[in-house]
Design an enzyme around this catalytic site. Structure first.
Site, mmCIF file in Angstrom:
data_model
loop_
_atom_site.group_PDB
_atom_site.id
_atom_site.type_symbol
_atom_site.label_atom_id
_atom_site.label_comp_id
_atom_site.label_asym_id
_atom_site.label_seq_id
_atom_site.Cartn_x
_atom_site.Cartn_y
_atom_site.Cartn_z
ATOM 1 C CB CYS A 108 -2.896 2.514 -1.820
ATOM 2 S SG CYS A 108 -4.131 1.195 -1.791
ATOM 3 C CB SER A 112 -5.448 4.348 2.486
ATOM 4 O OG SER A 112 -6.240 3.650 3.439
ATOM 5 C CB CYS A 113 -2.539 -0.824 0.821
ATOM 6 S SG CYS A 113 -4.057 -1.781 0.567
#
Length: 203
Positions: A108, A112-113
């Protein structure tokens, strides 16, 4: 008292992050704001129930069931939802399969997906600036940092996870696993292999 000084509100907290978390937990527990048993249950849920075991179940089932694999690769969201793996951070899932020709890796680049319902809490390195930048620029070097060396003829494809789409890498099934049950196969699937920074274990 020193800890009430508005200019230095945290001066008595230890510098180590784990110790700081423990200190805050102790303070909140003493004030009656946190129930330690509830915290333990939440951590257990994300580490063991909503954690990588869920993703490992999906991968192992895909390895053992070609029809399930095909459905997963076509539209992962309803397939994993039917197994009970859905919710925040996992609304729109895409599964990508590693093969001899292509190795997939997820990053990501903006934040911070991460697919929490399938992989649990994201590792610290996944959220780091270094990983997010280098995974796109030099993915083979990043893989080497994780002790993953691929043949030159294997292309590396990097997928950028976003708030709209999250990815699950289906690692290659290890040789010599024919006839193993889903439960036995799950033990071979690591969190890193489902991000693409690792490979499945060999039996």
């Amino acid at each position: 008292m020193p800890h009430d000084d508005p200019d230095h509100p945290h001066e008595l907290l230890p510098p180590d992050p784990a110790l700081r978390v423990k200190a805050l937990e102790t303070i909140l527990t003493k004030k009656g704001l946190v129930d330690p048993a509830a915290l333990d249950e939440i951590i257990d849920i994300y580490e063991n129930k909503i954690g990588p075991r869920n993703g490992a179940h999906v991968v192992a089932k895909a390895w053992n069931d070609p029809a399930f694999m095909a459905a997963l690769l076509e539209d992962a969201t309803p397939v994993v939802a039917d197994l009970g793996y859905y919710g925040r951070q996992g609304e729109h899932m895409v599964a990508v399969e590693n093969t001899d020709a292509v190795h997939n890796m997820v990053v990501c680049t903006l934040c911070s997906c991460y697919p929490w319902p399938l992989l649990g809490i994201p590792p610290t390195w996944y959220k780091s600036d270094a990983y997010r930048a280098r995974a796109v620029r030099e993915p083979r070097a990043v893989l080497a940092d994780f002790d993953v060396t691929l043949p030159d003829e294997t292309a590396v494809r990097v997928w950028d996870s976003t708030a709209e789409v999250r990815y699950l890498v289906i690692p290659q099934r290890p040789d010599g696993t024919e006839g193993l049950s889903v439960d036995e196969l799950m033990a071979l699937v690591t969190r890193d292999s489902m991000i693409g920074t690792g490979l499945a274990r060999t039996p």
